[in-house]
Motif scaffolding. Structure first.
Motif, PDB file in Angstrom:
ATOM      1  N   TRP A  65     -11.682  -2.908  -3.918  1.00  0.00           N
ATOM      2  CA  TRP A  65     -12.502  -2.474  -2.692  1.00  0.00           C
ATOM      3  C   TRP A  65     -13.947  -2.819  -2.796  1.00  0.00           C
ATOM      4  CZ3 TRP A  65      -8.975   2.011  -3.659  1.00  0.00           C
ATOM      5  CH2 TRP A  65      -7.267   1.820  -2.994  1.00  0.00           C
ATOM      6  N   GLN A  66     -14.505  -3.178  -3.910  1.00  0.00           N
ATOM      7  CA  GLN A  66     -15.778  -3.516  -3.803  1.00  0.00           C
ATOM      8  C   GLN A  66     -15.813  -4.886  -3.176  1.00  0.00           C
ATOM      9  OE1 GLN A  66     -17.797  -3.670  -7.653  1.00  0.00           O
ATOM     10  NE2 GLN A  66     -19.654  -3.821  -6.766  1.00  0.00           N
ATOM     11  N   LYS A  67     -14.846  -5.833  -3.596  1.00  0.00           N
ATOM     12  CA  LYS A  67     -14.650  -7.437  -3.065  1.00  0.00           C
ATOM     13  C   LYS A  67     -14.451  -7.350  -1.611  1.00  0.00           C
ATOM     14  CE  LYS A  67     -11.800 -11.496  -3.491  1.00  0.00           C
ATOM     15  NZ  LYS A  67     -10.734 -11.934  -3.898  1.00  0.00           N
ATOM     16  N   GLU A  68     -13.214  -6.372  -1.290  1.00  0.00           N
ATOM     17  CA  GLU A  68     -12.471  -6.454  -0.121  1.00  0.00           C
ATOM     18  C   GLU A  68     -13.076  -5.465   0.717  1.00  0.00           C
ATOM     19  OE1 GLU A  68      -8.184  -6.072  -0.848  1.00  0.00           O
ATOM     20  OE2 GLU A  68      -8.274  -8.044  -1.948  1.00  0.00           O
ATOM     21  N   GLN A  69     -14.047  -5.484   1.531  1.00  0.00           N
ATOM     22  CA  GLN A  69     -14.748  -4.676   2.396  1.00  0.00           C
ATOM     23  C   GLN A  69     -14.166  -4.421   3.745  1.00  0.00           C
ATOM     24  OE1 GLN A  69     -18.820  -6.393   2.813  1.00  0.00           O
ATOM     25  NE2 GLN A  69     -18.903  -6.437   0.450  1.00  0.00           N
ATOM     26  N   ASN A  70     -14.314  -3.379   4.241  1.00  0.00           N
ATOM     27  CA  ASN A  70     -13.603  -2.877   5.543  1.00  0.00           C
ATOM     28  C   ASN A  70     -12.074  -3.141   5.555  1.00  0.00           C
ATOM     29  OD1 ASN A  70     -16.089  -2.454   7.025  1.00  0.00           O
ATOM     30  ND2 ASN A  70     -16.358  -4.593   6.798  1.00  0.00           N
ATOM     31  N   TYR A  71     -11.647  -2.657   4.279  1.00  0.00           N
ATOM     32  CA  TYR A  71     -10.077  -2.892   3.944  1.00  0.00           C
ATOM     33  C   TYR A  71      -9.285  -1.675   4.909  1.00  0.00           C
ATOM     34  CZ  TYR A  71      -5.852  -2.225   1.079  1.00  0.00           C
ATOM     35  OH  TYR A  71      -4.572  -2.107   0.543  1.00  0.00           O
ATOM     36  N   LYS A  72      -8.119  -2.573   5.662  1.00  0.00           N
ATOM     37  CA  LYS A  72      -7.353  -1.498   6.150  1.00  0.00           C
ATOM     38  C   LYS A  72      -5.929  -2.153   6.064  1.00  0.00           C
ATOM     39  CE  LYS A  72      -5.946   1.395   9.559  1.00  0.00           C
ATOM     40  NZ  LYS A  72      -6.246   2.976   9.684  1.00  0.00           N
ATOM     41  N   LEU A  73      -4.903  -1.326   5.825  1.00  0.00           N
ATOM     42  CA  LEU A  73      -3.661  -1.516   5.171  1.00  0.00           C
ATOM     43  C   LEU A  73      -2.629  -1.078   6.188  1.00  0.00           C
ATOM     44  CD1 LEU A  73      -1.598  -2.483   2.826  1.00  0.00           C
ATOM     45  CD2 LEU A  73      -2.177  -0.082   1.932  1.00  0.00           C
ATOM     46  N   LYS A  74      -1.507  -1.698   6.278  1.00  0.00           N
ATOM     47  CA  LYS A  74      -0.072  -1.171   6.884  1.00  0.00           C
ATOM     48  C   LYS A  74       1.000  -1.808   6.057  1.00  0.00           C
ATOM     49  CE  LYS A  74       2.216   0.336  10.235  1.00  0.00           C
ATOM     50  NZ  LYS A  74       2.462   1.927   9.961  1.00  0.00           N
ATOM     51  N   LYS A  75       1.858  -0.553   5.716  1.00  0.00           N
ATOM     52  CA  LYS A  75       3.027  -0.768   4.815  1.00  0.00           C
ATOM     53  C   LYS A  75       4.353  -0.400   5.778  1.00  0.00           C
ATOM     54  CE  LYS A  75       1.235   0.524   0.442  1.00  0.00           C
ATOM     55  NZ  LYS A  75       1.498  -0.761  -0.416  1.00  0.00           N
ATOM     56  N   GLU A  76       5.322  -1.067   5.568  1.00  0.00           N
ATOM     57  CA  GLU A  76       6.664  -0.877   6.204  1.00  0.00           C
ATOM     58  C   GLU A  76       7.708  -0.636   5.179  1.00  0.00           C
ATOM     59  OE1 GLU A  76       9.418  -3.039   9.398  1.00  0.00           O
ATOM     60  OE2 GLU A  76       7.301  -3.387   9.604  1.00  0.00           O
ATOM     61  N   LEU A  77       8.570   0.150   5.145  1.00  0.00           N
ATOM     62  CA  LEU A  77       9.683   0.219   4.401  1.00  0.00           C
ATOM     63  C   LEU A  77      10.590  -1.058   4.537  1.00  0.00           C
ATOM     64  CD1 LEU A  77      11.672   2.143   2.293  1.00  0.00           C
ATOM     65  CD2 LEU A  77      12.438   2.904   4.487  1.00  0.00           C
ATOM     66  N   TRP A  78      11.176  -1.717   3.398  1.00  0.00           N
ATOM     67  CA  TRP A  78      11.954  -2.590   3.450  1.00  0.00           C
ATOM     68  C   TRP A  78      13.429  -2.095   3.150  1.00  0.00           C
ATOM     69  CZ3 TRP A  78      11.594  -7.403   5.588  1.00  0.00           C
ATOM     70  CH2 TRP A  78      12.525  -8.319   5.481  1.00  0.00           C
TER      71      TRP A  78
END
Length: 137
Positions: A65-78
């Motif tokens: 998260w130091q490298k990946e700024q403005n991080y936003k994630l979406k997960k979906e059950l498979w």
């Protein structure tokens, strides 16, 4: 002993809740908080990295998260079974030079009876995107 509901064996409803809780946790970008969802000796494969233990999880997430700024994630059950869950996901982030990326892939999770993740395997690909292509703004 620490438990992390919902506990196995999973149902469709409890597996979906576990996925949402993981998404919310990772979007907090708090490595210490996120690490508490994993066993003390949790085994990880993330891209080409293989490591284990909460201390290494915190280190990995802090650097991520130091490298990946403005991080936003979406997960979906498979899919799921009694103690395992598979998810597909994508997340967007910006590098230090301002370039946006969309990273996407699959994760395989295995849980102990207390609901803590004891194994996580992630395959991830990255694609450069223009800011106008963002979906998780």
């Amino acid at each position: 002993m620490t438990t992390r509901p919902p506990l196995p064996p999973f149902t469709a409803e409890s597996a979906a809740l576990k996925v949402q809780m993981a998404e919310d946790g990772w979007n907090s970008r708090d490595p210490h908080k996120v690490s508490l969802a994993y066993t003390e000796d949790s085994q990880w494969r993330n891209r080409d990295l293989i490591f284990s233990g909460r201390e290494n999880i915190v280190k990995f997430l802090s650097e991520k998260w130091q490298k990946e700024q403005n991080y936003k994630l979406k997960k979906e059950l498979w899919c799921f079974d009694s103690h395992r869950i598979a998810v597909k996901f994508f997340y967007e982030w910006q590098d230090a030079e301002g370039q946006w990326y969309r990273s996407y892939g699959n994760e395989l999770w295995q849980f102990n009876d207390d609901g803590l993740m004891e194994r996580r395997e992630a395959s991830i690909n990255d694609a450069k995107i223009d800011q106008s292509e963002r979906q998780l703004g």
